[in-house]
Design an enzyme around this catalytic site. Sequence first.
Site, PDB file in Angstrom:
ATOM      1  N   ALA A  86      89.352  -7.276  13.546  1.00  0.00           N
ATOM      2  CA  ALA A  86      89.248  -6.275  12.461  1.00  0.00           C
ATOM      3  C   ALA A  86      90.766  -6.124  11.916  1.00  0.00           C
ATOM      4  O   ALA A  86      91.782  -6.513  12.713  1.00  0.00           O
ATOM      5  CB  ALA A  86      88.676  -5.114  12.684  1.00  0.00           C
ATOM      6  N   GLN A  88      92.496  -3.410  11.838  1.00  0.00           N
ATOM      7  CA  GLN A  88      93.186  -2.532  12.858  1.00  0.00           C
ATOM      8  C   GLN A  88      92.966  -3.130  14.076  1.00  0.00           C
ATOM      9  O   GLN A  88      93.212  -2.483  15.035  1.00  0.00           O
ATOM     10  CB  GLN A  88      92.920  -1.112  12.663  1.00  0.00           C
ATOM     11  N   SER A  89      92.756  -4.548  14.385  1.00  0.00           N
ATOM     12  CA  SER A  89      92.493  -5.137  15.809  1.00  0.00           C
ATOM     13  C   SER A  89      93.715  -4.659  16.796  1.00  0.00           C
ATOM     14  O   SER A  89      94.937  -5.289  16.563  1.00  0.00           O
ATOM     15  CB  SER A  89      92.390  -6.507  15.723  1.00  0.00           C
ATOM     16  N   ASN A  90      93.358  -3.993  17.996  1.00  0.00           N
ATOM     17  CA  ASN A  90      94.559  -3.827  18.926  1.00  0.00           C
ATOM     18  C   ASN A  90      94.872  -5.262  19.622  1.00  0.00           C
ATOM     19  O   ASN A  90      95.956  -5.543  20.024  1.00  0.00           O
ATOM     20  CB  ASN A  90      94.138  -2.722  19.990  1.00  0.00           C
ATOM     21  N   ALA A  92      94.620  -8.203  18.308  1.00  0.00           N
ATOM     22  CA  ALA A  92      95.538  -9.111  17.308  1.00  0.00           C
ATOM     23  C   ALA A  92      97.044  -8.428  17.444  1.00  0.00           C
ATOM     24  O   ALA A  92      97.861  -9.371  17.604  1.00  0.00           O
ATOM     25  CB  ALA A  92      95.074  -8.724  15.877  1.00  0.00           C
TER      26      ALA A  92
END
Length: 327
Positions: A86, A88-90, A92
């Site tokens: 997403a 806001q992927s942590n 990533a």
Amino acid sequence: MTEQRAVGSVGSGAARPAPVVLGSWPTPLERAPRLAAAVGLAADALWVKRDDLCGLGGGGNKVRKLQYTCAQALAAGATTVITSGAPQSNHARLTAAAAARLGLRSILILQGEEPEVPAGNLVLDLLAGAQIVWTGPATAEQARCEVERQAEKVRRDGGIPHVIPFGGSSSFAAQGYVDCSGELLAQLPGLDHVVVAFGSGATMAGLVAGLGAGRVIGIDTGAVADPDARLGELLDGMPDVRVRRADLQLDHGQVGAGYATLTPAAREAMRLAARSEGIFLDPTYTARALAGLIARVAGGGIKRDDRTVFLHTGGLPGLFGHPDFHA
Ligand SMILES: Cc1ncc(COP(=O)(O)O)c(C=O)c1O
């Protein structure tokens, strides 16, 4: 976050090398007497396992998993890691940070439209030098194709790509939370419950493998379409783990209107943790997990004197990129 599995993401057809160290271990286990009292537990019955304080890239649970998946990347001679998630992927963000630490390039395939002004995790992705590819409103299959397209492009340019699965979860990556289980048993041998957010699943799977299903309570965040099947597949792919599906404790009561929304219970949990212990939670994962813990205490599933660990899995940057959040 839309569910997306990279090829081979559940089991691990790839090599199983020793993990590469990316964080500072063990993470602290802190008592939380004021939060305990606020949620209806005895003051000496609640601990917070601070995996948000593990060092790399703002910390969080993804680091333990990346120690395994990045070891696979290094063993394969990769020049570039590619992952997806997403906006806001942590995961990533921490993949970008891990890649920087290891001298690799990173490409993040983010499902959505590029915002006019970057916020939250996205700011950190860019700071860490990640190349970001926006898919627009893509299906899981379209995002998977984009991952493959980018991998092919890296190959054409003479590099070696390594795909890290969606959310960083594979049965191999779950070993990171078998490691965490060992830390917990050394820090608090008689623990009764560990409560943890469930996203792509390997964090809970590793804890179940390390502690047994009876001690692990997962709180579903709505990140994947069939979390129970997902957890089962991850456990099936782990060597020497025998768990009866009926014993797994995966609570779906905190999803609310869906992954991307901030539920009233999560908002309240964030306030409670901040105002009782000065601990900040993120709106998507850890706030839901604490809301699930609170609901379970209220329902009698966790008793007042049960030694209970709340696993803080990080994710705070997501707070600053969440559209629904205002204090
Ligand atoms: C802060 C945070 N906590 C918990 C989780 C859930 O971990 P898992 O994907 O291993 O279920 C995630 C996953 O994205 C996360 O970012």
